[in-house]
Design a protein around this motif. Structure first.
Motif, PDB file in Angstrom:
ATOM      1  N   PRO A 164      -5.105   5.417   9.446  1.00 37.43           N
ATOM      2  CA  PRO A 164      -5.339   5.462   8.080  1.00 37.43           C
ATOM      3  C   PRO A 164      -4.228   6.251   7.257  1.00 37.43           C
ATOM      4  O   PRO A 164      -4.003   5.838   6.277  1.00 37.43           O
ATOM      5  CB  PRO A 164      -6.659   6.199   7.830  1.00 37.43           C
ATOM      6  CG  PRO A 164      -7.385   6.420   9.314  1.00 37.43           C
ATOM      7  CD  PRO A 164      -6.269   6.231  10.121  1.00 37.43           C
ATOM      8  N   ASN A 165      -3.636   7.119   7.735  1.00 36.86           N
ATOM      9  CA  ASN A 165      -2.609   7.819   7.058  1.00 36.86           C
ATOM     10  C   ASN A 165      -1.411   6.873   6.692  1.00 36.86           C
ATOM     11  O   ASN A 165      -0.601   7.087   5.680  1.00 36.86           O
ATOM     12  CB  ASN A 165      -1.859   8.918   8.016  1.00 36.86           C
ATOM     13  CG  ASN A 165      -0.986   9.976   6.777  1.00 36.86           C
ATOM     14  OD1 ASN A 165      -1.350  10.043   5.777  1.00 36.86           O
ATOM     15  ND2 ASN A 165       0.005  10.200   7.402  1.00 36.86           N
TER      16      ASN A 165
ATOM     17  N   TRP B 149      -1.889   3.082   6.372  1.00 39.33           N
ATOM     18  CA  TRP B 149      -2.561   1.946   5.413  1.00 39.33           C
ATOM     19  C   TRP B 149      -3.230   2.330   4.330  1.00 39.33           C
ATOM     20  O   TRP B 149      -2.948   1.767   3.399  1.00 39.33           O
ATOM     21  CB  TRP B 149      -3.312   0.910   6.369  1.00 39.33           C
ATOM     22  CG  TRP B 149      -4.656   1.533   6.809  1.00 39.33           C
ATOM     23  CD1 TRP B 149      -4.913   2.001   7.975  1.00 39.33           C
ATOM     24  CD2 TRP B 149      -5.819   1.620   6.071  1.00 39.33           C
ATOM     25  NE1 TRP B 149      -6.338   2.445   8.038  1.00 39.33           N
ATOM     26  CE2 TRP B 149      -6.909   1.974   7.001  1.00 39.33           C
ATOM     27  CE3 TRP B 149      -6.426   1.465   4.741  1.00 39.33           C
ATOM     28  CZ2 TRP B 149      -8.243   2.385   6.677  1.00 39.33           C
ATOM     29  CZ3 TRP B 149      -7.536   1.845   4.641  1.00 39.33           C
ATOM     30  CH2 TRP B 149      -8.493   2.328   5.230  1.00 39.33           C
ATOM     31  N   ILE B 150      -3.843   3.466   4.163  1.00 39.00           N
ATOM     32  CA  ILE B 150      -4.235   4.029   2.957  1.00 39.00           C
ATOM     33  C   ILE B 150      -3.307   4.115   1.764  1.00 39.00           C
ATOM     34  O   ILE B 150      -3.165   3.641   0.691  1.00 39.00           O
ATOM     35  CB  ILE B 150      -5.124   5.431   2.951  1.00 39.00           C
ATOM     36  CG1 ILE B 150      -6.190   5.121   3.791  1.00 39.00           C
ATOM     37  CG2 ILE B 150      -5.408   5.917   1.634  1.00 39.00           C
ATOM     38  CD1 ILE B 150      -6.949   6.505   4.249  1.00 39.00           C
ATOM     39  N   ASN B 151      -1.990   4.805   2.019  1.00 39.05           N
ATOM     40  CA  ASN B 151      -0.938   4.697   1.244  1.00 39.05           C
ATOM     41  C   ASN B 151      -0.352   3.420   0.829  1.00 39.05           C
ATOM     42  O   ASN B 151       0.434   3.273  -0.314  1.00 39.05           O
ATOM     43  CB  ASN B 151       0.072   5.470   1.781  1.00 39.05           C
ATOM     44  CG  ASN B 151      -0.197   7.180   1.596  1.00 39.05           C
ATOM     45  OD1 ASN B 151      -0.691   7.438   0.571  1.00 39.05           O
ATOM     46  ND2 ASN B 151       0.119   7.877   2.421  1.00 39.05           N
TER      47      ASN B 151
ATOM     48  N   ASP C 122      -2.998   2.137  -2.053  1.00 38.02           N
ATOM     49  CA  ASP C 122      -2.754   2.805  -3.335  1.00 38.02           C
ATOM     50  C   ASP C 122      -2.297   4.033  -2.911  1.00 38.02           C
ATOM     51  O   ASP C 122      -3.183   4.953  -2.072  1.00 38.02           O
ATOM     52  CB  ASP C 122      -3.683   2.648  -4.203  1.00 38.02           C
ATOM     53  CG  ASP C 122      -3.276   3.120  -5.559  1.00 38.02           C
ATOM     54  OD1 ASP C 122      -3.011   2.034  -6.304  1.00 38.02           O
ATOM     55  OD2 ASP C 122      -3.375   4.436  -5.833  1.00 38.02           O
ATOM     56  N   SER C 123      -0.969   4.660  -3.576  1.00 37.56           N
ATOM     57  CA  SER C 123      -0.795   5.933  -3.140  1.00 37.56           C
ATOM     58  C   SER C 123      -1.489   6.953  -3.540  1.00 37.56           C
ATOM     59  O   SER C 123      -1.619   7.977  -2.942  1.00 37.56           O
ATOM     60  CB  SER C 123       0.910   6.250  -3.718  1.00 37.56           C
ATOM     61  OG  SER C 123       0.751   6.083  -4.964  1.00 37.56           O
ATOM     62  N   SER C 124      -2.489   6.886  -4.483  1.00 42.32           N
ATOM     63  CA  SER C 124      -3.184   7.644  -5.269  1.00 42.32           C
ATOM     64  C   SER C 124      -4.796   7.758  -4.369  1.00 42.32           C
ATOM     65  O   SER C 124      -5.487   8.826  -4.838  1.00 42.32           O
ATOM     66  CB  SER C 124      -3.501   7.345  -6.546  1.00 42.32           C
ATOM     67  OG  SER C 124      -4.500   6.473  -6.580  1.00 42.32           O
ATOM     68  N   TRP C 125      -4.754   6.723  -3.521  1.00 43.21           N
ATOM     69  CA  TRP C 125      -5.953   6.947  -2.766  1.00 43.21           C
ATOM     70  C   TRP C 125      -6.204   7.824  -1.779  1.00 43.21           C
ATOM     71  O   TRP C 125      -5.286   8.053  -0.916  1.00 43.21           O
ATOM     72  CB  TRP C 125      -6.323   5.384  -2.077  1.00 43.21           C
ATOM     73  CG  TRP C 125      -7.499   5.114  -1.541  1.00 43.21           C
ATOM     74  CD1 TRP C 125      -8.704   6.060  -1.550  1.00 43.21           C
ATOM     75  CD2 TRP C 125      -8.019   4.167  -0.724  1.00 43.21           C
ATOM     76  NE1 TRP C 125      -9.710   5.231  -0.896  1.00 43.21           N
ATOM     77  CE2 TRP C 125      -9.438   4.296  -0.445  1.00 43.21           C
ATOM     78  CE3 TRP C 125      -7.137   3.030  -0.102  1.00 43.21           C
ATOM     79  CZ2 TRP C 125     -10.029   3.234   0.621  1.00 43.21           C
ATOM     80  CZ3 TRP C 125      -7.833   2.136   0.723  1.00 43.21           C
ATOM     81  CH2 TRP C 125      -9.264   2.349   0.976  1.00 43.21           C
ATOM     82  N   SER C 126      -7.342   8.745  -1.698  1.00 40.92           N
ATOM     83  CA  SER C 126      -7.328   9.809  -0.810  1.00 40.92           C
ATOM     84  C   SER C 126      -7.952   9.307   0.515  1.00 40.92           C
ATOM     85  O   SER C 126      -8.051   9.782   1.638  1.00 40.92           O
ATOM     86  CB  SER C 126      -8.238  11.065  -1.226  1.00 40.92           C
ATOM     87  OG  SER C 126      -9.730  10.704  -1.233  1.00 40.92           O
ATOM     88  N   GLY C 127      -8.696   8.158   0.370  1.00 43.04           N
ATOM     89  CA  GLY C 127      -9.226   7.647   1.363  1.00 43.04           C
ATOM     90  C   GLY C 127     -11.004   7.416   1.405  1.00 43.04           C
ATOM     91  O   GLY C 127     -11.498   7.025   2.411  1.00 43.04           O
ATOM     92  N   SER C 128     -11.527   8.006   0.279  1.00 39.61           N
ATOM     93  CA  SER C 128     -12.853   7.939   0.129  1.00 39.61           C
ATOM     94  C   SER C 128     -13.382   6.628  -0.074  1.00 39.61           C
ATOM     95  O   SER C 128     -12.641   5.899  -0.766  1.00 39.61           O
ATOM     96  CB  SER C 128     -13.402   9.018  -0.752  1.00 39.61           C
ATOM     97  OG  SER C 128     -13.332   8.603  -2.074  1.00 39.61           O
ATOM     98  N   ILE C 129     -14.521   6.033   0.197  1.00 37.41           N
ATOM     99  CA  ILE C 129     -15.020   4.794  -0.095  1.00 37.41           C
ATOM    100  C   ILE C 129     -16.330   5.113  -0.986  1.00 37.41           C
ATOM    101  O   ILE C 129     -17.013   5.963  -0.756  1.00 37.41           O
ATOM    102  CB  ILE C 129     -15.147   3.751   1.114  1.00 37.41           C
ATOM    103  CG1 ILE C 129     -15.968   4.318   1.970  1.00 37.41           C
ATOM    104  CG2 ILE C 129     -13.824   3.244   1.374  1.00 37.41           C
ATOM    105  CD1 ILE C 129     -16.354   3.177   3.136  1.00 37.41           C
ATOM    106  N   PRO C 130     -16.731   4.181  -2.013  1.00 40.92           N
ATOM    107  CA  PRO C 130     -16.132   2.951  -2.351  1.00 40.92           C
ATOM    108  C   PRO C 130     -14.785   3.166  -2.918  1.00 40.92           C
ATOM    109  O   PRO C 130     -14.584   4.277  -3.705  1.00 40.92           O
ATOM    110  CB  PRO C 130     -17.084   2.292  -3.157  1.00 40.92           C
ATOM    111  CG  PRO C 130     -17.941   3.224  -3.738  1.00 40.92           C
ATOM    112  CD  PRO C 130     -17.745   4.369  -2.628  1.00 40.92           C
TER     113      PRO C 130
END
Lengths: 161, 197
Positions: free
Chosen positions: A109-110, A112-114, A117-125
């Motif tokens: 995830p480290n 594909w999350i970036n 979007d680079s601002s995404w911390s990885g929480s959903i939704p």
């Protein structure tokens, strides 16, 4: 020959219906970066995520309302591939989900999350809009269909002006 | 329209101000005092011998937090004796997620024999200071409470045997040898922290 071909086609279609689509990060990037005239909505969710499940009906409604517009909704499920049969499929059936559900398995995830979007911390939704290389991202849930429509409108208005 | 623009503008300012308030790498974290599952209040200053802290925002209900339960216990067992105890904090509002109320925290801690403090962020005052957004979310502090690492425990939530990069262990090894962790920030999938509204 024709019979053989139709048999072949039908079996492909059946396979496609039966198996849930699983994509990796390259395929997801391909969808996000498509340069056609369709606005794409990527909602990242999972069956185990309560706020995700709560907002799904709103996304379904947005999809139904905009059925003929050049807009496409992808419900990107982060359910693990092993739980497709046991959890995801029964969920889709019980809730009568009409929109396209794609299972995403992107590895670390480290990475594909970036990429998403680079601002995404990885929480959903979390939800990403993309249109001709432009993107708009939100890492929180929506409380109504209107909120999603506004989110899309803001995005469209931004590159009209 | 103008008032709407104004609202959006002020809200944006407000959110960026909020963001700016949360700890960045290299910033010193404030101490806190939160209730542990044993009923006692716990602060970082209760660990005078600590060379650092593995602060983990985690909870009962989240499947990702559950997948890491065992690994968090192992981290504490391995690193507390080296001076880096785990301090687990549940940041969720139990009115939103009843499974994360204090009683349930006590039950889970007893059942899993948590060897570390499992604190309740009552009133949700601590997690915004750290800028935690999900469970699990790790913050490694050095002995001066300076934030050295923010992010994931490792690179594979689902399958511990398939882990290739142990971010937390690598970060502590770096701190131990007087270096800055690299990477000092990582991303992971997790459950959003639950609050009202």
């Amino acid at each position: 020959m024709r019979l053989l071909l139709s048999f072949f086609l039908i079996s492909i279609i059946c396979l496609k219906v039966q198996s849930q689509n699983i994509i990796g990060r390259d395929e997801l990037q391909y969808l996000i970066n498509k340069q056609d005239d369709t606005l794409r909505i990527f909602n990242f969710w999972a069956t185990w995520c309560k706020p995700c499940v709560q907002e799904l009906p709103y996304f379904e409604q947005v999809n139904a309302q905009n059925f003929n517009k050049k807009q496409k909704l992808y419900l990107i499920s982060l359910d693990f591939p092993e739980s497709i049969k046991r959890k995801l499929k029964p969920f889709i059936k019980n809730k009568g989900i009409q929109s396209e559900v794609i299972v995403f398995d992107g590895g670390n995830p480290n990475v594909w999350i970036n990429q998403i979007d680079s601002s995404w911390s990885g929480s959903i939704p979390a939800t990403l809009l993309s249109f001709q290389g432009r993107k708009h991202f939100q890492e929180s849930s929506f409380d109504s269909t209107e909120q999603i429509q506004d989110f899309i409108k803001n995005f469209i208005n931004r590159f009209k002006s | 329209m103008r008032s709407l623009l104004f609202c959006v503008f002020t809200l944006t300012l407000f959110t960026s101000a909020l963001d700016a308030q949360s700890y960045q790498i290299g910033q010193k974290a404030e101490d806190f005092s939160l209730k542990n599952v044993d009923g006692k209040m716990v602060s970082l200053s209760d660990y005078p011998a600590a060379k650092g802290f593995i602060v983990v925002f985690t909870c009962n209900h989240c499947p990702y937090a559950q997948m890491y339960e065992k690994r968090i216990i192992e981290l504490h067992k391995k690193y507390a004796k080296k001076g880096y105890p785990v301090i687990a904090i549940n940041p969720n509002d139990p009115e939103v997620v009843p499974e994360d109320n204090f009683e349930s925290m006590q039950k889970l801690s007893n059942k899993k024999k948590y060897p570390f403090a499992y604190l309740f962020d009552e009133g949700q005052k601590v997690y915004p200071k750290f800028g935690a957004t999900r469970t699990p979310h790790v913050f490694i502090l050095d002995k001066n409470k300076v934030v050295k690492y923010i992010g994931a425990i490792d690179d594979n939530a689902k399958d511990e045997t398939a882990v290739q990069i142990r971010y937390v262990e690598d970060a502590i090894a770096a701190i131990e040898s007087g270096k800055d962790p690299n990477p000092n920030t990582t991303k992971a999938v997790g459950c959003s922290i639950k609050k009202k509204g």
